[in-house]
Enzyme design. Structure first.
Site, PDB file in Angstrom:
ATOM      1  N   ASP A  97     -22.302  17.537 -21.178  1.00 32.40           N
ATOM      2  CA  ASP A  97     -23.040  16.632 -20.297  1.00 32.40           C
ATOM      3  C   ASP A  97     -24.462  16.555 -20.848  1.00 32.40           C
ATOM      4  O   ASP A  97     -25.222  17.513 -20.771  1.00 32.40           O
ATOM      5  CB  ASP A  97     -23.025  17.183 -18.865  1.00 32.40           C
ATOM      6  CG  ASP A  97     -23.857  16.331 -17.896  1.00 32.40           C
ATOM      7  OD1 ASP A  97     -24.511  15.370 -18.347  1.00 32.40           O
ATOM      8  OD2 ASP A  97     -23.854  16.646 -16.684  1.00 32.40           O
ATOM      9  N   LYS A 151     -31.375   8.021 -17.466  1.00 37.21           N
ATOM     10  CA  LYS A 151     -32.503   8.875 -17.847  1.00 37.21           C
ATOM     11  C   LYS A 151     -33.050   8.429 -19.199  1.00 37.21           C
ATOM     12  O   LYS A 151     -34.024   7.692 -19.234  1.00 37.21           O
ATOM     13  CB  LYS A 151     -32.094  10.333 -17.786  1.00 37.21           C
ATOM     14  CG  LYS A 151     -32.051  10.786 -16.313  1.00 37.21           C
ATOM     15  CD  LYS A 151     -31.205  11.990 -16.040  1.00 37.21           C
ATOM     16  CE  LYS A 151     -31.041  12.179 -14.534  1.00 37.21           C
ATOM     17  NZ  LYS A 151     -29.852  12.946 -14.193  1.00 37.21           N
ATOM     18  N   TRP A 166     -26.005  21.064 -11.955  1.00 37.37           N
ATOM     19  CA  TRP A 166     -25.068  20.050 -12.475  1.00 37.37           C
ATOM     20  C   TRP A 166     -23.850  20.688 -13.090  1.00 37.37           C
ATOM     21  O   TRP A 166     -22.733  20.198 -12.941  1.00 37.37           O
ATOM     22  CB  TRP A 166     -25.751  19.109 -13.471  1.00 37.37           C
ATOM     23  CG  TRP A 166     -26.778  18.232 -12.821  1.00 37.37           C
ATOM     24  CD1 TRP A 166     -28.122  18.225 -13.070  1.00 37.37           C
ATOM     25  CD2 TRP A 166     -26.564  17.254 -11.782  1.00 37.37           C
ATOM     26  NE1 TRP A 166     -28.738  17.309 -12.255  1.00 37.37           N
ATOM     27  CE2 TRP A 166     -27.822  16.699 -11.460  1.00 37.37           C
ATOM     28  CE3 TRP A 166     -25.433  16.800 -11.105  1.00 37.37           C
ATOM     29  CZ2 TRP A 166     -27.972  15.717 -10.488  1.00 37.37           C
ATOM     30  CZ3 TRP A 166     -25.587  15.816 -10.127  1.00 37.37           C
ATOM     31  CH2 TRP A 166     -26.845  15.293  -9.836  1.00 37.37           C
TER      32      TRP A 166
HETATM   33  C1  LIG Z   1     -28.723  13.212 -13.399  1.00 36.34           C
HETATM   34  C2  LIG Z   1     -27.653  14.102 -13.888  1.00 36.34           C
HETATM   35  C3  LIG Z   1     -26.307  13.971 -13.489  1.00 36.34           C
HETATM   36  C4  LIG Z   1     -25.864  12.959 -12.439  1.00 36.34           C
HETATM   37  O1  LIG Z   1     -25.774  11.718 -13.002  1.00 36.34           O
HETATM   38  P1  LIG Z   1     -25.132  10.478 -12.202  1.00 36.34           P
HETATM   39  O2  LIG Z   1     -25.089   9.427 -13.262  1.00 36.34           O
HETATM   40  O3  LIG Z   1     -26.037  10.181 -11.061  1.00 36.34           O
HETATM   41  O4  LIG Z   1     -23.758  10.887 -11.760  1.00 36.34           O
HETATM   42  C5  LIG Z   1     -25.360  14.798 -14.055  1.00 36.34           C
HETATM   43  N1  LIG Z   1     -25.712  15.727 -14.958  1.00 36.34           N
HETATM   44  C6  LIG Z   1     -26.985  15.898 -15.361  1.00 36.34           C
HETATM   45  C7  LIG Z   1     -27.309  16.935 -16.379  1.00 36.34           C
HETATM   46  C8  LIG Z   1     -27.999  15.098 -14.829  1.00 36.34           C
HETATM   47  O5  LIG Z   1     -29.278  15.264 -15.227  1.00 36.34           O
END
Ligand SMILES: *Cc1c(COP(=O)(O)O)cnc(C)c1O
Length: 350
Positions: free
Chosen positions: A165, A189, A98
């Site tokens: 993030d 999540k 990511w």
């Molecule tokens: C799941 C995830 C993403 C992607 O998220 P989306 O909402 O599908 O764009 C980005 N960064 C991390 C750390 C993730 O776990």
């Protein structure tokens, strides 16, 4: 029978959250919130209540703006470099998939560099040495969903603007959230369902923004209170119901304690049973995504079969990585981990 779900995203939801959603959406006698105008008081109230609950849980002051946007976490991979500290170069810590994607998007937009990386050891650790002068911003991925590593130290926030993030570990533990310049997380999540993204941004970063198209412009979204276009009401409703659930469970401290208990139980099984081997370095292990493999990979088929017999799903590692990964998001109960550990014990004796 309902499976034990260790899937990495979207996450498991507590039945109480789904029940509350069912009640909230019942439109037998009146309109549901999904049919109402976002200019009306019901939706406005939902947004302001959700924001104040987040503010309280994260102990944020009025120096921060809270936004609910479309586009998932990945749209932030371009919104951040378009908007934040654009006069200096953007700095990234590369801790795997990511974070690599975030960096690759930034490169398309502005001068960007990777100032630390754990690529040399297949992203099994969090780099400790940073080579950052505090200029521009520093982007980190607090929890590496695919590799199973997690930042446990945030000293870097004392140096300058840190963008995080937090998609896969937001509100899983007590943190000094105020120390960050910008936090973003897809809601699917720890905060409910897909369809919305939480963005928390320090107001002072909004002062000097460059001209960018309005849907990519934080200031425009702030000015319009997350309603520059039709907002993701369902995702925000689910987020609010998850926050209600968190409060009932005892708040962030109680959630963190349970997350520690769950991950300790599983890591203990991985370390003590001969059949298994952990992936991440111990001090950087994630409390949310536990990655491991079998010592003898020729037994994978029999392990997979046992998982199936024991009604366990979502345990396969990311397609890019292989091995196994158990995602222990906030709403996953301790009993699920106990079941998994029991099955692992059984397998190691087979
Ligand atoms: C799941 C995830 C993403 C992607 O998220 P989306 O909402 O599908 O764009 C980005 N960064 C991390 C750390 C993730 O776990």
């Amino acid at each position: 029978m309902k499976p034990y779900n260790f899937y990495a995203g979207p996450s498991i939801l507590d039945p109480a959250v789904i029940h509350a959603a069912n009640r909230a959406l019942d439109n037998t006698n009146d309109l549901s919130i999904l049919e109402r105008s976002h200019r009306g008081k019901e939706v406005q109230t939902l947004f302001s209540q959700t924001k104040s609950m987040l503010k309280e849980l994260m102990q944020l002051s009025d120096d921060f703006e809270i936004l609910f946007l479309h586009g998932g976490a990945r749209l932030q991979n371009c919104m951040v470099p378009y908007n934040i500290c654009t006069k200096s170069s953007a700095n990234y810590i590369d801790t795997g998939t990511w974070s690599t994607k975030s960096f690759e998007e930034s490169v398309l937009i502005r001068d960007s560099k990777i100032i630390a990386s754990s690529a040399d050891k297949h992203y099994s650790y969090i780099p400790k040495e940073l080579n950052w002068d505090g200029q521009g911003y520093l982007h980190i991925t607090t929890n590496n969903t695919i590799h199973g590593t997690q930042f446990h130290n945030f000293e870097c926030t004392s140096q300058g603007v840190v963008v995080a993030d937090m998609s896969s570990d937001i509100l899983s533990r007590e943190m000094n959230f105020k120390a960050f310049g910008l936090i973003y997380a897809g809601l699917q999540k720890n905060l409910g369902t897909a369809g919305g993204t939480l963005v928390i941004i320090k107001k002072e970063l909004l002062e000097d923004l460059p001209k960018v198209p309005s849907m990519l412009n934080y200031k425009q979204h702030v000015k319009n209170d997350s309603m520059l276009n039709t907002p993701p009401v369902f995702a925000v409703l689910m987020c609010k119901l998850v926050l209600d659930w968190m409060q009932k469970e005892g708040g962030l401290t109680a959630i963190e304690n349970r997350n520690k208990l769950k991950s300790a139980l599983l890591y203990d099984a991985i370390d003590s049973l001969d059949a298994f081997e952990g992936f991440a370095q111990k001090e950087d292990r994630s409390l949310m995504n536990v990655t491991f493999k079998l010592n003898d990979s020729s037994r994978e088929e029999s392990f997979n079969l046992l998982l199936k017999q024991e009604n366990i799903i979502g345990l396969n590692g990311h397609r890019s990585k292989g091995g196994y990964r158990a995602s222990l998001y906030n709403q996953l109960p301790l009993t699920h981990v106990e079941h998994l550990v029991k099955v692992m014990r059984k397998f190691s004796q087979m």
